[in-house]
Write a protein that holds these residues in place. Structure first.
Motif, mmCIF file in Angstrom:
data_model
loop_
_atom_site.group_PDB
_atom_site.id
_atom_site.type_symbol
_atom_site.label_atom_id
_atom_site.label_comp_id
_atom_site.label_asym_id
_atom_site.label_seq_id
_atom_site.Cartn_x
_atom_site.Cartn_y
_atom_site.Cartn_z
ATOM 1 N N ALA A 25 0.835 -1.211 0.000
ATOM 2 C CA ALA A 25 0.000 0.000 0.000
ATOM 3 C C ALA A 25 0.866 1.255 0.000
ATOM 4 C CB ALA A 25 -0.922 -0.010 1.216
ATOM 5 N N ALA A 26 1.951 1.242 0.780
ATOM 6 C CA ALA A 26 2.849 2.403 0.847
ATOM 7 C C ALA A 26 3.502 2.662 -0.510
ATOM 8 C CB ALA A 26 3.915 2.172 1.923
ATOM 9 N N ILE A 27 3.917 1.587 -1.186
ATOM 10 C CA ILE A 27 4.536 1.726 -2.514
ATOM 11 C C ILE A 27 3.536 2.295 -3.505
ATOM 12 C CG2 ILE A 27 5.448 0.418 -4.478
ATOM 13 C CD1 ILE A 27 6.717 -1.505 -2.410
ATOM 14 N N GLN A 28 2.323 1.763 -3.489
ATOM 15 C CA GLN A 28 1.311 2.190 -4.462
ATOM 16 C C GLN A 28 0.840 3.620 -4.228
ATOM 17 O OE1 GLN A 28 -1.389 -1.117 -3.890
ATOM 18 N NE2 GLN A 28 -0.538 -2.250 -5.635
ATOM 19 N N SER A 29 0.930 4.083 -2.977
ATOM 20 C CA SER A 29 0.506 5.459 -2.699
ATOM 21 C C SER A 29 1.667 6.450 -2.787
ATOM 22 C CB SER A 29 -0.153 5.542 -1.314
ATOM 23 O OG SER A 29 0.751 5.138 -0.317
ATOM 24 N N GLY A 30 2.865 5.952 -3.115
ATOM 25 C CA GLY A 30 4.012 6.836 -3.320
ATOM 26 C C GLY A 30 4.703 7.279 -2.045
ATOM 27 N N ASP A 31 4.448 6.596 -0.909
ATOM 28 C CA ASP A 31 5.124 6.954 0.343
ATOM 29 C C ASP A 31 6.614 6.635 0.232
ATOM 30 O OD1 ASP A 31 2.693 7.660 1.335
ATOM 31 O OD2 ASP A 31 2.410 5.859 2.571
ATOM 32 N N MET A 32 7.431 7.361 0.990
ATOM 33 C CA MET A 32 8.882 7.134 0.988
ATOM 34 C C MET A 32 9.413 7.177 2.405
ATOM 35 S SD MET A 32 10.129 6.445 -1.881
ATOM 36 C CE MET A 32 11.766 6.429 -1.179
ATOM 37 N N ASP A 33 10.462 6.381 2.652
ATOM 38 C CA ASP A 33 11.172 6.479 3.929
ATOM 39 C C ASP A 33 11.923 7.804 3.968
ATOM 40 O OD1 ASP A 33 10.551 3.783 4.709
ATOM 41 O OD2 ASP A 33 12.074 3.101 3.293
ATOM 42 N N ARG A 34 11.925 8.430 5.125
ATOM 43 C CA ARG A 34 12.733 9.645 5.305
ATOM 44 C C ARG A 34 14.067 9.241 5.920
ATOM 45 N NH1 ARG A 34 10.457 14.455 4.448
ATOM 46 N NH2 ARG A 34 11.915 15.563 5.793
ATOM 47 N N LEU A 35 15.138 9.632 5.263
ATOM 48 C CA LEU A 35 16.479 9.239 5.705
ATOM 49 C C LEU A 35 16.895 10.011 6.955
ATOM 50 C CD1 LEU A 35 18.308 9.228 2.244
ATOM 51 C CD2 LEU A 35 17.168 7.320 3.378
ATOM 52 N N ASP A 36 17.646 9.337 7.809
ATOM 53 C CA ASP A 36 18.296 9.990 8.949
ATOM 54 C C ASP A 36 19.767 10.165 8.622
ATOM 55 O OD1 ASP A 36 16.066 10.180 10.673
ATOM 56 O OD2 ASP A 36 16.253 8.055 11.162
#
Length: 783
Positions: free
Chosen positions: A410-421
């Motif tokens: 679901a995250a991939i399909q909605s375009g979500d991304m991990d925020r880098l630290d």
């Protein structure tokens, strides 16, 4: 702070073609139907000399985007006879295999342009490779006849620029390309590279144009600042600007989650693995070339061994590939896959990057990889060409894993991304760098501080901390300091220690495995070898070997068949689920529980909103319905669940958060520290991605933990508790090795894992009693 501009208007094909010189233009027209969107956005800015951060999905032509302008400029100079004998471009790759590929893929186009579109009078454009595997003879040739494009790794570049002979041939470099930025910047390798670039900038006759290449990541502005931080155009009166070419990651993907058995929810974990292996074998048979990703090297070995069983008919058509196999074996596997001699390769993370392995038409991911970026990187290995559609299938290893995979999809399909630290002010990395800074000559202390603080990760580095690091290096006899002249320099064996221990990858106390012919097969971790005896049979690279004997840092083996082997384990492979994926997981659970509270069927939400198949939706819904028999309470962004487990002897508490191992580890250490400060002994503490279990000598009131968290300095409580844990001792060893206080090797002499551990334990004992120990501080930050 640099001025950041997003590029939004792609240049038309004809206008971009006109900007290329005729030989490059004719070659491009013959090879490609058109420019890709990233190329239309980014190439004009590169041609105008601007700094650029290019962020686009795998398989969108990023590498050619970065190099086309440089090839064009070099061809123009070659035609005019003005191609100088120096390095014009440095390309930095995080891994040697990718550097090898780029060299091959650059030499190919340059050879084609030279043979078909350039006159004989044109000068030759040379490409050179310098990594840890480059022979000394090749490095000497490079000094006499420098390549126009140098391909290297962060560590090799750091060594090269501390050579007095190398500095002149790189002093007038015009272009700096840094590839796979998303894998570098969140790690201490990225910190080390930032310092290397800061030092390189002091050697250059003019500011170098920087081009960063990355798969999709966030926050882009911070990565852009990292890219240009030490560039001194601002101090020369020019405004510092960086352009970002971001191409949406919403590439068409063919994704699905497969359940290996109709009664998946009722099967034990080992039976699920058996069924998953059957599905993997079927998918391999149904496709030409398949890449199977496991999440650990141990699982990689297990899958290769099981898939080679006679019932699947695959045999040697399946191979393994991971970082503990010898380099020559890995290269052979890559070549076989590229040449179509293998049906499948099982890997952990070693084939995530853009290594050229030929056409792959299916990716299988066994278990959740734990974050969105890794999933996208692995999925993108299939259909890895312009216009290709990546095809991937996810196989869950448990019901909890199934829910996580649904959230991941679901995250991939909605375009979500991990925020880098981004690590900042790392004391161990700067200690290593300060030794390297004086390999050639002593340096003014304030000048050294100026170089360090120009790197993005040290822009807020306190001068007092900088001086403390120098003091520590002097105490450990790595440098000398003359406070009257305000200078410092190397001493003793520092040069040898630096060259043979450079880098930030933690010392792994590994043993090399040799076969009867004396060839290296790979590596085994010290903890695994400590339990081995002569005659034991082990699995490595999908093949079985009997241990002959263990000598120093080497395990000697001979090949055997027909025995059931022990599968090695390697430490440090567990990675925590990312915050963003945990958030997606909590959201999925919340939507399902809302349906259940309203007495509605959550399968409808899972099928229609999440696009899941009937079988997957049913398995997830059934699992959550069983949970509601006991409670409708579930973890939420502002809520964790604490349950007391009755009837287990000592009081036990199960805390469910669904926020990832890192969060749960910190929470567990806080709870344990709070309990022990109240005189309550902690008997057991264990974690996973969804929660933790704490067992105490007597009952505690969970409500008091909340009050303690609100009233106490929780960082102080955690730090006080962790310094007596095994994980802290491990991190301390890594920090001591990275600081070069305890080198893993001195020249050709290697310290055995036992010696390294003994020295680290003695150092830890000494530093525990030292007030304000830098190594203790950095080890706490690591944990």
């Amino acid at each position: 702070m640099p001025e950041i501009t997003y590029l939004e208007h792609p240049t038309e094909t004809d206008a971009l073609m006109d900007k290329l010189c005729p030989p490059v233009r004719n070659w491009f027209k013959e090879k490609f139907p058109d420019f890709t969107r990233p190329q239309k956005l980014a190439i004009p800015t590169i041609m105008d000399g601007g700094h650029l951060l290019l962020c686009s999905p795998t398989g969108s032509g990023k590498t050619l985007t970065a190099f086309l302008t440089i090839i064009d400029q070099l061809v123009r100079k070659a035609l005019d006879g003005k191609l100088e004998k120096r390095i014009h471009c440095v390309y930095i790759s995080p891994i040697k295999a990718l550097a090898n590929d780029i060299q091959k893929n650059l030499i190919g186009p340059l050879s084609e342009i030279s043979e078909r579109f350039l006159p004989d009078r044109a000068q030759e454009i040379r490409v050179g490779l310098r990594t840890g595997d480059t022979p000394q003879s090749e490095r000497q040739k490079m000094l006499r006849n420098p390549p126009h494009i140098l391909i290297t790794t962060p560590e090799s570049l750091a060594i090269a620029i501390t050579s007095m002979k190398f500095q002149p041939i790189i002093s007038d470099v015009e272009y700096m390309i840094i590839d796979e930025l998303h894998s570098l910047v969140p790690s201490k390798r990225g910190v080390h590279l930032a310092l290397t670039l800061a030092y390189l900038d002091t050697l250059l006759e003019r500011p170098v144009q920087r081009i960063g290449i990355s798969a999709t990541m966030e926050p882009l502005e911070t990565v852009a600042e990292y890219l240009v931080a030490s560039d001194d155009r601002e101090s020369r009166g020019d405004g510092q600007k960086v352009h970002i070419a971001k191409v949406s990651g919403s590439r068409e993907l063919d994704l699905d989650i497969l359940l290996p058995h109709p009664k998946f929810s009722d099967l034990p974990v080992l039976k699920i693995l058996d069924e998953n292996i059957n599905v993997i074998a079927d998918l391999i048979t149904a496709h030409t070339t398949t890449l199977v990703f496991a999440n650990t090297r141990k699982m990689t070995e297990t899958l290769v061994q099981r898939l080679r069983r006679p019932e699947f008919g695959l045999g040697e058509l399946v191979a393994g590939h991971h970082g503990s196999m010898d380099k020559k074996i890995r290269l052979n596997v890559e070549q076989q896959l590229k040449n179509g001699h293998l049906r499948a390769v099982v890997t952990s993370s070693s084939l995530e990057m853009g290594i050229d392995i030929g056409a792959v038409d299916m990716v299988i991911q066994l278990g959740s990889p734990g974050d969105i970026a890794t999933a996208l990187q692995r999925i993108g290995r299939a259909g890895h060409h312009v216009g290709g559609i990546p095809r991937a299938r996810f196989l869950p290893s448990s019901v909890d894993d199934l829910i996580e995979l649904a959230a991941l999809q679901a995250a991939i399909q909605s375009g979500d991304m991990d925020r880098l630290d981004f690590p900042e002010n790392s004391l161990d990395v700067v200690a290593q760098f300060l030794i390297g800074l004086v390999i050639i000559n002593e340096i003014d202390i304030d000048e050294a501080y100026e170089i360090v603080s120009s790197a993005w990760n040290y822009r807020n580095f306190e001068y007092d901390d900088f001086i403390e690091v120098l003091d520590m290096l002097e105490e450990e006899r790595r440098v000398w300091i003359d406070w009257e002249d305000n200078t410092y320099g190397k001493r003793g064996y520092s040069r040898m220690i630096y060259y043979t221990n450079i880098g930030t990858i933690a010392p792994d106390n590994s043993y090399l495995v040799f076969n009867a012919e004396g060839s290296i097969l790979g590596q085994l971790s010290g903890s695994f070898v400590s339990n081995l005896r002569g005659g034991d049979v082990i699995l490595l690279g999908g093949s079985t070997y009997r241990v002959t004997n263990i000598q120093g840092t080497r395990v000697n083996v001979s090949s055997v068949t027909g025995y059931r082997p022990t599968v090695p384990s390697w430490s440090g492979e567990a990675r925590s689920r990312s915050r963003e994926l945990s958030s997606s997981l909590l959201s999925l659970i919340k939507h399902c529980m809302i349906s259940l509270r309203r007495e509605q069927d959550p399968r409808l939400v899972l099928r229609e909103a999440y696009g899941l198949s009937n079988s997957v939706a049913n398995a997830i819904a059934r699992h959550l319905e069983e949970h509601t028999i006991d409670s409708f309470q579930v973890p939420e962004p502002n809520r964790i669940l604490i349950e007391q487990v009755i009837g287990t002897g000592h009081p036990a508490y199960l805390i469910t958060t669904c926020r990832g191992r890192a969060f749960n580890t910190a929470l567990g250490y806080f709870m344990a520290g709070t309990a022990e400060s109240s005189g309550v002994s902690v008997i057991e503490l264990s974690f996973d991605e969804n929660g933790l279990l704490i067992r105490t000598a007597q009952e505690v009131d969970p409500a008091q933990l909340y009050d303690a968290f609100r009233s106490n300095n929780h960082i102080e409580v955690i730090e006080r508790y962790i310094i007596n844990t095994q994980i802290f001792a491990k991190r301390f060893r890594e920090v001591a090795g990275r600081s070069m206080i305890i080198p893993k090797r001195v020249g050709s002499e290697e310290i055995s894992p036992q010696q390294f551990q003994q020295k680290a334990e003695a150092l830890l004992t000494r530093h525990r009693t030292m007030e304000g120990s830098l190594l203790m501080r950095e080890a706490k930050n690591e944990v």
